[in-house]
Design an enzyme around this catalytic site. Structure first.
Site, mmCIF file in Angstrom:
data_model
loop_
_atom_site.group_PDB
_atom_site.id
_atom_site.type_symbol
_atom_site.label_atom_id
_atom_site.label_comp_id
_atom_site.label_asym_id
_atom_site.label_seq_id
_atom_site.Cartn_x
_atom_site.Cartn_y
_atom_site.Cartn_z
ATOM 1 N N GLU A 66 0.855 -1.193 0.000
ATOM 2 C CA GLU A 66 0.000 0.000 0.000
ATOM 3 C C GLU A 66 0.885 1.235 0.000
ATOM 4 O O GLU A 66 1.756 1.389 0.861
ATOM 5 C CB GLU A 66 -0.934 0.032 1.206
ATOM 6 C CG GLU A 66 -1.834 1.274 1.192
ATOM 7 C CD GLU A 66 -2.903 1.265 2.267
ATOM 8 O OE1 GLU A 66 -3.615 2.291 2.386
ATOM 9 O OE2 GLU A 66 -3.031 0.256 2.992
ATOM 10 N N GLU A 97 4.884 4.941 3.809
ATOM 11 C CA GLU A 97 4.379 6.250 4.232
ATOM 12 C C GLU A 97 5.547 7.120 4.720
ATOM 13 O O GLU A 97 6.502 6.606 5.301
ATOM 14 C CB GLU A 97 3.348 6.068 5.358
ATOM 15 C CG GLU A 97 2.731 7.358 5.900
ATOM 16 C CD GLU A 97 2.008 8.151 4.833
ATOM 17 O OE1 GLU A 97 2.509 9.257 4.520
ATOM 18 O OE2 GLU A 97 0.973 7.680 4.316
ATOM 19 N N ASP A 118 10.239 7.438 0.691
ATOM 20 C CA ASP A 118 9.642 7.767 -0.595
ATOM 21 C C ASP A 118 9.288 6.480 -1.340
ATOM 22 O O ASP A 118 10.151 5.639 -1.611
ATOM 23 C CB ASP A 118 10.648 8.599 -1.408
ATOM 24 C CG ASP A 118 10.159 8.955 -2.799
ATOM 25 O OD1 ASP A 118 9.035 8.571 -3.171
ATOM 26 O OD2 ASP A 118 10.921 9.622 -3.526
ATOM 27 N N ASP A 162 -2.825 12.190 -2.714
ATOM 28 C CA ASP A 162 -2.934 13.631 -2.963
ATOM 29 C C ASP A 162 -3.293 13.846 -4.435
ATOM 30 O O ASP A 162 -2.576 13.389 -5.325
ATOM 31 C CB ASP A 162 -1.607 14.304 -2.643
ATOM 32 C CG ASP A 162 -1.720 15.819 -2.544
ATOM 33 O OD1 ASP A 162 -2.523 16.399 -3.318
ATOM 34 O OD2 ASP A 162 -1.009 16.422 -1.724
ATOM 35 N N LYS A 166 -3.746 21.581 -8.799
ATOM 36 C CA LYS A 166 -3.292 22.621 -9.719
ATOM 37 C C LYS A 166 -2.552 22.007 -10.901
ATOM 38 O O LYS A 166 -1.757 21.081 -10.738
ATOM 39 C CB LYS A 166 -2.392 23.620 -8.996
ATOM 40 C CG LYS A 166 -3.123 24.409 -7.907
ATOM 41 C CD LYS A 166 -2.198 25.391 -7.220
ATOM 42 C CE LYS A 166 -2.943 26.185 -6.145
ATOM 43 N NZ LYS A 166 -2.065 27.149 -5.449
ATOM 44 N N PHE A 215 -11.460 9.747 6.242
ATOM 45 C CA PHE A 215 -11.182 10.669 5.139
ATOM 46 C C PHE A 215 -12.198 10.470 4.017
ATOM 47 O O PHE A 215 -12.697 11.433 3.433
ATOM 48 C CB PHE A 215 -9.765 10.430 4.610
ATOM 49 C CG PHE A 215 -9.377 11.359 3.491
ATOM 50 C CD1 PHE A 215 -8.814 12.596 3.762
ATOM 51 C CD2 PHE A 215 -9.588 11.014 2.167
ATOM 52 C CE1 PHE A 215 -8.459 13.460 2.744
ATOM 53 C CE2 PHE A 215 -9.239 11.873 1.135
ATOM 54 C CZ PHE A 215 -8.680 13.095 1.429
#
Length: 299
Positions: free
Chosen positions: A132, A157, A184, A207, A211, A280
């Site tokens: 994950e 994570e 990472d 995320d 933009k 979330f």
């Protein structure tokens, strides 16, 4: 009056817009100190004109000299720097998260290194491995691992409070089939995961980088998905979930274009009942955002 207006306009021009942010190149004080006396006092028209031209030239030179350069994406050896899919944010580290982090880290967190992982050595068995990427606070990760003891899970994570929270879940649930790599994800995939060794990738609510100039940071896109395919076993799957429709459309397009992947469904996938709903996710539902899911398989 006119000279004062022109002076303000020139001060405004000492700002340059870089990726949507206004960066000052010359302050009002600097512009004021550079202003010839003929702008504010008496003098002939010719003197005023010449002085104005000299000021403009001086201000232009100042701007050019102080214009910030965009960070070079190349390293000193000429290779390109990696564009990260995340930004490290300072979050509140609760006492319980910190305690779990300090007590459980060495046992359940796998150190990052540029050497391939030995899953059997880590878990003590040859069970399938699911990875994950970005588990957040880890509640869903822990529930899935608890419900599937015959599968080994690796959660990746970089958010320290989330790592501490999941370590607490591992302790409280007595989980033996879950490990964490605090690094990472793309570097972990490149350097630690064996090609053709991962049964599935779970990517839940990454995320969306809304933009346009940040689209390059999105996790679910080529060539990052090509790397995931390289690590998957044949028949392994990539499961992507998001509540941001533009990202869902973007992700579906990117996954469809990824060589070696086939959509298990026509378009978006139905909700997988084994995936628990997170807090979330509930926030997205409360905000009337549609949850879109994608399930692609390596062929």
């Amino acid at each position: 009056m006119e000279s004062g207006k022109m002076k303000e306009e020139m001060i405004e021009k000492t700002n340059i817009n870089v990726e949507g942010e206004s960066l000052p190149l010359a302050t009002a004080a600097e512009a004021s100190s550079a202003t010839p006396s003929s702008w504010v006092g008496s003098g002939t028209a010719t003197q005023g004109k010449n002085s104005r031209g000299e000021f403009l030239a001086s201000l232009e030179a100042t701007c050019c000299a102080r214009t910030p350069q965009r960070p070079d994406s190349r390293k000193s050896d000429g290779s390109h720097r990696e564009i990260h899919t995340f930004v490290l944010r300072q979050g509140h580290f609760t006492a319980s998260e910190r305690k779990a982090y300090e007590e459980m880290h060495d046992e359940f967190c796998v150190p990052y290194s540029e050497s391939l992982l030995d899953y059997e050595k880590i878990f003590g068995n040859k069970n399938p491995v699911v990875v994950e990427i970005g588990f957040g606070m880890g509640k869903a990760t822990a529930i899935i691992a608890e419900n599937n003891p015959q599968i080994n899970y690796i959660g990746i994570e970089v958010h320290k409070p989330g790592v501490g929270k999941l370590l607490g879940e591992i302790r409280d649930r007595g989980l033996k089939n879950l490990r964490i790599i605090e690094h990472d994800a793309m570097e972990v995939l490149k350097n630690q995961l064996v090609d053709g060794s991962v049964s599935a990738f779970h990517i839940f609510f990454p995320d969306p980088w809304q933009k346009k100039r940040h689209f390059k940071r999105r996790l679910v896109q080529r060539p990052r998905t090509d790397l995931m395919v390289q690590k998957l076993i044949k028949g392994g799957y990539l499961y992507f979930v998001t509540d941001w429709l533009p990202y869902a459309e973007f992700g579906l397009e990117q996954l469809t274009a990824t060589e070696g992947l086939k959509n298990r469904y026509e378009g978006y996938a139905p909700h997988q009942e084994w995936r628990p709903e997170t807090r979330f996710e509930q926030k997205g539902i409360d905000a009337n955002r549609v949850i879109n899911e994608m399930m692609f398989e390596k062929i």
